[in-house]
Design a protein around this motif. Structure first.
Motif, mmCIF file in Angstrom:
data_model
loop_
_atom_site.group_PDB
_atom_site.id
_atom_site.type_symbol
_atom_site.label_atom_id
_atom_site.label_comp_id
_atom_site.label_asym_id
_atom_site.label_seq_id
_atom_site.Cartn_x
_atom_site.Cartn_y
_atom_site.Cartn_z
ATOM 1 N N ALA A 108 0.842 -1.202 0.000
ATOM 2 C CA ALA A 108 0.000 0.000 0.000
ATOM 3 C C ALA A 108 0.878 1.254 0.000
ATOM 4 O O ALA A 108 2.015 1.215 0.472
ATOM 5 N N PRO A 109 0.349 2.374 -0.516
ATOM 6 C CA PRO A 109 1.128 3.615 -0.478
ATOM 7 C C PRO A 109 1.257 4.126 0.947
ATOM 8 O O PRO A 109 0.272 4.162 1.688
ATOM 9 N N THR A 110 2.455 4.490 1.345
ATOM 10 C CA THR A 110 2.630 5.104 2.664
ATOM 11 C C THR A 110 3.524 6.336 2.516
ATOM 12 O O THR A 110 4.591 6.258 1.916
ATOM 13 N N GLN A 160 -0.141 6.533 -6.198
ATOM 14 C CA GLN A 160 -1.302 6.974 -5.404
ATOM 15 C C GLN A 160 -1.444 8.480 -5.515
ATOM 16 O O GLN A 160 -0.490 9.238 -5.394
ATOM 17 N N ARG A 305 -6.781 5.378 10.108
ATOM 18 C CA ARG A 305 -6.035 6.621 10.328
ATOM 19 C C ARG A 305 -6.837 7.853 9.921
ATOM 20 O O ARG A 305 -6.348 8.971 10.054
ATOM 21 N N ASP A 333 -7.660 -3.398 2.253
ATOM 22 C CA ASP A 333 -6.518 -3.242 3.162
ATOM 23 C C ASP A 333 -6.994 -2.816 4.540
ATOM 24 O O ASP A 333 -8.173 -2.555 4.762
ATOM 25 N N GLY A 335 -5.215 -3.542 8.642
ATOM 26 C CA GLY A 335 -5.128 -4.541 9.705
ATOM 27 C C GLY A 335 -4.628 -5.906 9.262
ATOM 28 O O GLY A 335 -4.754 -6.870 10.018
ATOM 29 N N ILE A 355 -0.908 -4.285 2.094
ATOM 30 C CA ILE A 355 -0.397 -4.141 3.463
ATOM 31 C C ILE A 355 0.320 -2.798 3.592
ATOM 32 O O ILE A 355 0.957 -2.335 2.651
ATOM 33 N N GLY A 356 0.191 -2.177 4.767
ATOM 34 C CA GLY A 356 0.872 -0.906 5.036
ATOM 35 C C GLY A 356 1.823 -1.069 6.215
ATOM 36 O O GLY A 356 3.027 -1.274 6.065
HETATM 37 C C1 LIG Z 1 2.634 5.493 8.008
HETATM 38 C C2 LIG Z 1 1.507 5.392 7.020
HETATM 39 C C3 LIG Z 1 1.427 6.337 6.000
HETATM 40 C C4 LIG Z 1 0.386 6.255 5.069
HETATM 41 N N1 LIG Z 1 0.353 7.149 4.024
HETATM 42 C C5 LIG Z 1 -0.605 7.024 3.067
HETATM 43 C C6 LIG Z 1 -0.603 7.872 1.928
HETATM 44 O O1 LIG Z 1 0.251 8.725 1.759
HETATM 45 N N2 LIG Z 1 -1.598 7.700 1.021
HETATM 46 C C7 LIG Z 1 -2.570 6.750 1.158
HETATM 47 O O2 LIG Z 1 -3.451 6.627 0.301
HETATM 48 N N3 LIG Z 1 -2.577 5.928 2.229
HETATM 49 C C8 LIG Z 1 -1.618 6.023 3.168
HETATM 50 N N4 LIG Z 1 -1.607 5.171 4.245
HETATM 51 C C9 LIG Z 1 -2.637 4.123 4.339
HETATM 52 C C10 LIG Z 1 -2.172 2.852 3.633
HETATM 53 O O3 LIG Z 1 -2.111 3.026 2.250
HETATM 54 C C11 LIG Z 1 -3.135 1.698 3.930
HETATM 55 O O4 LIG Z 1 -4.436 2.072 3.590
HETATM 56 C C12 LIG Z 1 -3.088 1.248 5.391
HETATM 57 O O5 LIG Z 1 -1.769 1.318 5.872
HETATM 58 C C13 LIG Z 1 -3.600 -0.161 5.521
HETATM 59 O O6 LIG Z 1 -3.637 -0.549 6.862
HETATM 60 P P1 LIG Z 1 -2.465 -1.370 7.585
HETATM 61 O O7 LIG Z 1 -1.385 -0.366 7.829
HETATM 62 O O8 LIG Z 1 -3.092 -1.829 8.845
HETATM 63 O O9 LIG Z 1 -2.018 -2.449 6.662
HETATM 64 C C14 LIG Z 1 -0.595 5.240 5.183
HETATM 65 C C15 LIG Z 1 -0.474 4.301 6.212
HETATM 66 C C16 LIG Z 1 0.557 4.362 7.121
HETATM 67 C C17 LIG Z 1 0.644 3.305 8.200
#
Ligand SMILES: Cc1cc2nc3c(=O)[nH]c(=O)nc-3n(C[C@H](O)[C@H](O)[C@H](O)COP(=O)(O)O)c2cc1C
Length: 406
Positions: A108-110, A160, A305, A333, A335, A355-356
């Motif tokens: 997943a994008p983070t 993303q 979040r 996605d 959890g 997964i993130g």
């Molecule tokens: C540190 C962090 C930064 C994230 N940044 C983005 C982001 O820039 N863009 C986005 O679409 N989702 C973002 N996400 C959400 C993730 O893409 C994803 O939806 C989420 O992490 C999935 O849940 P999980 O962390 O429990 O696997 C972020 C998640 C985390 C944990």
């Protein structure tokens, strides 16, 4: 009474039981090798990273209830287990947007990944490339689309996107994605406004981290992390380099609260490749979005979040798949912390999972090798779960099915 017969101890047998390997001088290496689960990796990550950074990854919005419920739903998955099938050969591959991946687990994008580990996004994309998986780069990435494409040219990469206040800004990042071989756009729609991250506020998290008096103590506790921060490139939102606006204004420009579904139609007109809509949290929205010519939907609450009281994505997954799964690919996605969580979502009808946190824990624990270890742990659990639930390929996983206990 039955007694065991005793004999004189056999020296060669005693000798053969002794493990002669020396303990590793690097305590982390040994622990990493012994890590069995993603939770074990997360524990190591916690010890290696400043608390404020670990909390930024682990935390959710407001009371963090959405995240807890999301995790809890995965704990309640129960497979329709079939026995006495020939499971001597297991095939975990699946086609996503028409192309094969080795296992339907994507990254997943983070945002701000270089905060978690100094190599950041390229380390994760490299694992995706080695394992034939998909990596999604965030708009808020600390590596630009061009840098990622250069560092890992063979990775299958998605970009993303947020619909920004000025459409010209959106167009500028879309162009970067197009020019650098990104296959699909992932439009995040669960962020009309930023989530309320109380944990980060309490910790005084700023981006980039500010050096204060207590930073000195933080450096003393995690010197390697800080050394890496100070000796590698500047932490910045790389897609926005060269902007004439201060970075502090970025958040306000990236999230546009007036965004509506019309923007998907607009995006369709400016991007000819696949569009995946991420952050869908209701059956009604999934139905409406599926009509707009997109190729995929990610059921997601942003890992808890953003909105802290939405529906749990896993709980609406079967209904969404039933309603629109024949029109668009349905991913999920939030959890997913084990191969069995991923397998459960697939059994409930998802095409793939993202997964993130799981891979970020790997990155914080041990950079690229840590991310790779996370995938290997998940793969082992996924394959083992397939065999024990009586499925030899992904189609059989879905056919056998699963349910979520009440
Ligand atoms: C540190 C962090 C930064 C994230 N940044 C983005 C982001 O820039 N863009 C986005 O679409 N989702 C973002 N996400 C959400 C993730 O893409 C994803 O939806 C989420 O992490 C999935 O849940 P999980 O962390 O429990 O696997 C972020 C998640 C985390 C944990």
């Amino acid at each position: 009474m039955i007694r065991s017969t005793r004999k004189f101890p056999s020296l060669p047998y005693f000798w053969s039981l002794i493990d002669w390997s020396l303990p590793s001088l690097n305590p982390y290496k040994g622990r990493l090798l012994r890590a069995q689960t993603i939770e074990d990796i997360a524990q190591i990550a916690k010890e290696r990273t400043p608390e404020v950074v670990f909390d930024y990854v682990e935390g959710g919005a407001v009371d963090e209830i959405a995240y807890a419920r999301t995790r809890n739903a995965f704990n309640r998955i129960e497979f329709n287990t079939r026995v006495m099938r020939d499971v001597s050969k297991i095939d975990t591959s699946e086609k996503i947007l028409g192309k094969e991946v080795d296992i339907p687990i994507c990254f997943a994008p983070t945002g701000y990944t270089r905060l978690m580990h100094h190599v950041g996004e390229p380390a994760v994309a490299n694992v995706a490339s080695k394992k034939n998986l998909i990596y999604a780069l965030s708009t808020m990435g600390t590596t630009s689309p061009a840098e990622l494409a250069e560092a890992v040219p063979n990775s299958r990469r998605w970009f993303q996107l947020y619909i920004m206040k000025n459409r010209s800004d959106s167009l500028a990042v879309i162009k970067q994605a197009k020019d650098n071989g990104f296959e699909a756009l992932v439009l995040t729609v669960d962020t009309p406004v930023p989530g309320l991250r109380y944990r980060d506020n309490r910790n005084g998290l700023t981006v980039p981290p500010k050096i204060r008096l207590n930073t000195v103590f933080a450096i003393a506790r995690k010197p390697i992390w800080w050394l890496n921060l100070f000796t590698t490139g500047k932490l910045e939102f790389a897609a926005f380099r060269g902007w004439d606006k201060p970075l502090s204004e970025l958040g306000g420009l990236i999230f546009d609260p007036s965004t509506t579904m019309k923007e998907i139609t607009w995006l369709r007109s400016v991007w000819k490749g696949p569009i995946i809509v991420k952050g869908v949290q209701s059956v009604e929205d999934a139905k409406a979005i599926a009509k707009l010519g997109v190729q995929g939907i990610i059921l997601s609450n942003h890992g808890g979040r953003q909105f802290d009281r939405g529906q749990v994505p896993l709980e609406i997954l079967p209904e969404v798949v039933k309603a629109v799964g024949n029109k668009v690919e349905i991913y999920i996605d939030g959890g997913i912390m084990s191969g069995l969580d991923a397998l459960g979502a697939i059994a409930l009808g998802a095409k793939a999972v993202f997964i993130g946190r799981a891979y970020l824990y790997g990155a914080m624990a041990n950079g690229e090798a840590g991310v790779e270890q996370v995938i290997e742990i998940m793969r082992k659990e996924f394959e083992n779960g397939m065999a024990l639930s009586g499925a030899t390929n992904i189609a059989e996983v879905r056919k056998n099915g699963a349910r979520i206990r009440n």
